[in-house]
Design a protein around this motif. Structure first.
Motif, PDB file in Angstrom:
ATOM      1  N   LEU A  77       0.958  -0.891   0.040  1.00 14.73           N
ATOM      2  CA  LEU A  77       0.026   0.125   0.179  1.00 14.73           C
ATOM      3  C   LEU A  77       0.612   1.488  -0.080  1.00 14.73           C
ATOM      4  N   ARG A  78       2.323   0.965   0.454  1.00 13.86           N
ATOM      5  CA  ARG A  78       3.256   2.436   0.751  1.00 13.86           C
ATOM      6  C   ARG A  78       3.904   2.067  -0.064  1.00 13.86           C
ATOM      7  N   SER A  79       3.662   1.480  -1.006  1.00 17.18           N
ATOM      8  CA  SER A  79       4.722   1.324  -2.811  1.00 17.18           C
ATOM      9  C   SER A  79       4.473   2.829  -3.271  1.00 17.18           C
ATOM     10  N   LYS A  80       5.398   3.413  -4.113  1.00 12.40           N
ATOM     11  CA  LYS A  80       5.763   4.390  -4.904  1.00 12.40           C
ATOM     12  C   LYS A  80       5.290   4.222  -6.107  1.00 12.40           C
ATOM     13  N   ASP A  81       5.234   2.817  -6.154  1.00 16.28           N
ATOM     14  CA  ASP A  81       4.548   2.177  -7.081  1.00 16.28           C
ATOM     15  C   ASP A  81       2.657   2.310  -7.309  1.00 16.28           C
ATOM     16  N   GLU A  82       2.389   3.473  -7.813  1.00 11.20           N
ATOM     17  CA  GLU A  82       0.784   3.649  -7.949  1.00 11.20           C
ATOM     18  C   GLU A  82       0.183   2.532  -8.388  1.00 11.20           C
ATOM     19  N   ARG A  83       0.011   1.637  -9.500  1.00  9.31           N
ATOM     20  CA  ARG A  83      -0.425   0.532  -9.515  1.00  9.31           C
ATOM     21  C   ARG A  83      -0.308  -1.041  -8.360  1.00  9.31           C
ATOM     22  N   SER A  84       0.893  -0.481  -8.065  1.00 11.23           N
ATOM     23  CA  SER A  84       1.007  -2.000  -6.959  1.00 11.23           C
ATOM     24  C   SER A  84       0.384  -1.409  -5.358  1.00 11.23           C
ATOM     25  N   SER A  85       0.229  -0.185  -5.135  1.00 11.92           N
ATOM     26  CA  SER A  85      -0.419   0.445  -4.193  1.00 11.92           C
ATOM     27  C   SER A  85      -1.726   0.242  -4.641  1.00 11.92           C
ATOM     28  N   ARG A  86      -2.639   0.009  -5.543  1.00 11.86           N
ATOM     29  CA  ARG A  86      -4.055   0.266  -5.852  1.00 11.86           C
ATOM     30  C   ARG A  86      -4.227  -0.913  -6.056  1.00 11.86           C
ATOM     31  N   ASP A  87      -3.352  -2.515  -6.653  1.00  6.46           N
ATOM     32  CA  ASP A  87      -3.643  -3.914  -6.616  1.00  6.46           C
ATOM     33  C   ASP A  87      -3.468  -4.331  -4.595  1.00  6.46           C
ATOM     34  N   ALA A  88      -2.565  -3.709  -4.295  1.00  2.00           N
ATOM     35  CA  ALA A  88      -2.969  -4.555  -2.766  1.00  2.00           C
ATOM     36  C   ALA A  88      -4.000  -3.646  -2.032  1.00  2.00           C
ATOM     37  N   ALA A  89      -4.480  -2.579  -2.029  1.00  4.29           N
ATOM     38  CA  ALA A  89      -5.652  -1.728  -1.992  1.00  4.29           C
ATOM     39  C   ALA A  89      -6.706  -2.667  -2.010  1.00  4.29           C
ATOM     40  N   GLY A  90      -6.778  -3.041  -3.732  1.00  2.59           N
ATOM     41  CA  GLY A  90      -8.532  -3.704  -3.976  1.00  2.59           C
ATOM     42  C   GLY A  90      -8.632  -5.395  -3.439  1.00  2.59           C
ATOM     43  N   LYS A  91      -6.771  -5.847  -3.151  1.00  4.91           N
ATOM     44  CA  LYS A  91      -6.499  -6.815  -2.743  1.00  4.91           C
ATOM     45  C   LYS A  91      -7.419  -6.921  -1.207  1.00  4.91           C
ATOM     46  N   LEU A  92      -6.848  -6.659  -0.282  1.00  6.93           N
ATOM     47  CA  LEU A  92      -7.125  -5.788   0.989  1.00  6.93           C
ATOM     48  C   LEU A  92      -8.979  -5.716   1.152  1.00  6.93           C
ATOM     49  N   LEU A  93      -9.231  -4.804   0.446  1.00  9.35           N
ATOM     50  CA  LEU A  93     -10.509  -4.983   0.527  1.00  9.35           C
ATOM     51  C   LEU A  93     -11.881  -5.910  -0.009  1.00  9.35           C
ATOM     52  N   ARG A  94     -11.023  -6.891  -1.035  1.00  4.51           N
ATOM     53  CA  ARG A  94     -11.556  -7.789  -1.128  1.00  4.51           C
ATOM     54  C   ARG A  94     -11.458  -8.697  -0.184  1.00  4.51           C
ATOM     55  N   THR A  95     -10.511  -9.025   0.424  1.00  6.13           N
ATOM     56  CA  THR A  95     -10.660  -9.789   1.999  1.00  6.13           C
ATOM     57  C   THR A  95     -11.684  -9.536   2.588  1.00  6.13           C
ATOM     58  N   ARG A  96     -11.582  -8.916   3.117  1.00  5.70           N
ATOM     59  CA  ARG A  96     -11.763  -7.855   3.779  1.00  5.70           C
ATOM     60  C   ARG A  96     -14.568  -7.766   3.682  1.00  5.70           C
ATOM     61  N   GLU A  97     -14.225  -7.890   2.408  1.00  2.00           N
ATOM     62  CA  GLU A  97     -15.846  -8.089   1.734  1.00  2.00           C
ATOM     63  C   GLU A  97     -15.828  -9.780   2.163  1.00  2.00           C
ATOM     64  N   ARG A  98     -15.077 -10.562   1.336  1.00  2.00           N
ATOM     65  CA  ARG A  98     -15.004 -12.253   2.055  1.00  2.00           C
ATOM     66  C   ARG A  98     -15.430 -12.596   3.552  1.00  2.00           C
ATOM     67  N   ALA A  99     -14.746 -11.936   4.511  1.00  2.00           N
ATOM     68  CA  ALA A  99     -14.655 -11.893   5.606  1.00  2.00           C
ATOM     69  C   ALA A  99     -16.192 -11.657   6.145  1.00  2.00           C
ATOM     70  N   ALA A 100     -16.627 -10.387   6.176  1.00  3.21           N
ATOM     71  CA  ALA A 100     -17.465 -10.021   6.227  1.00  3.21           C
ATOM     72  C   ALA A 100     -18.448 -10.839   5.605  1.00  3.21           C
ATOM     73  N   GLU A 101     -19.365 -11.578   4.825  1.00  3.35           N
ATOM     74  CA  GLU A 101     -19.800 -12.289   3.903  1.00  3.35           C
ATOM     75  C   GLU A 101     -19.383 -13.877   4.965  1.00  3.35           C
TER      76      GLU A 101
END
Length: 155
Positions: A77-101
């Motif tokens: 998430l803290r990567s200077k590479d915007e794409r890497s940071s965005r991908d990590a954020a998406g994966k974390l959110l999907r993981t959180r959503e699956r846990a909530a479901e």
């Protein structure tokens, strides 16, 4: 010939933990001070204990791997590479959503192991187990029909 004394629970638990972690039977045997052929038989000889200890160890490994994965994604998430940071954020959110479901609370490994053990018993073995446990639970067998009847309720 007298029956061999079973190994202490601590050894069975340690062996199950090592196997769940990917250790070979030879490595497990060496660690617990038994031959690899002896410890290879433990899952069959001590089915219930092995199933419980293995399930608990396996769940701990999965929990640990999950925590490490989250840690790596949080670093990304803290990567200077915007794409890497965005991908990590998406994966974390999907993981959180699956846990909530998820459907209700997780089944305890011990409960799952018991269910798997009972599922593997024949009808005759289940009947014998029920006969042994019924008196301990306050149940009596009805002579006609063979169904358990609960103890009478206190008035």
């Amino acid at each position: 010939m007298a029956a061999k004394k079973p190994p202490p629970d601590e050894l069975i638990e340690r062996a199950a933990r090592l196997r769940a972690g990917g250790s070979s039977w030879a490595a497990v045997g060496k660690d617990v001070g038994r031959t690899h052929t002896a410890v290879m038989r433990w899952p069959e000889l001590y089915r219930v204990k092995w199933a419980v200890y293995y399930a608990v160890a396996e769940q701990a490994i999965l929990d640990d791997a999950s925590a490490e994965s989250v840690h790596v994604l949080r670093q990304q998430l803290r990567s200077k590479d915007e794409r890497s940071s965005r991908d990590a954020a998406g994966k974390l959110l999907r993981t959180r959503e699956r846990a909530a479901e998820s459907d209700g609370p997780a089944v305890a490994p011990e409960t799952l192991a018991l269910a798997q053990y009972l599922d593997g018993l024949s009808d005759a073995d289940l009947d014998a187990l029920a006969e042994r446990l019924a008196p301990r639970c306050g149940f009596t067998r009805i002579a006609t029909g063979g169904h358990d009847s609960p103890p009478p309720r206190a008035a």
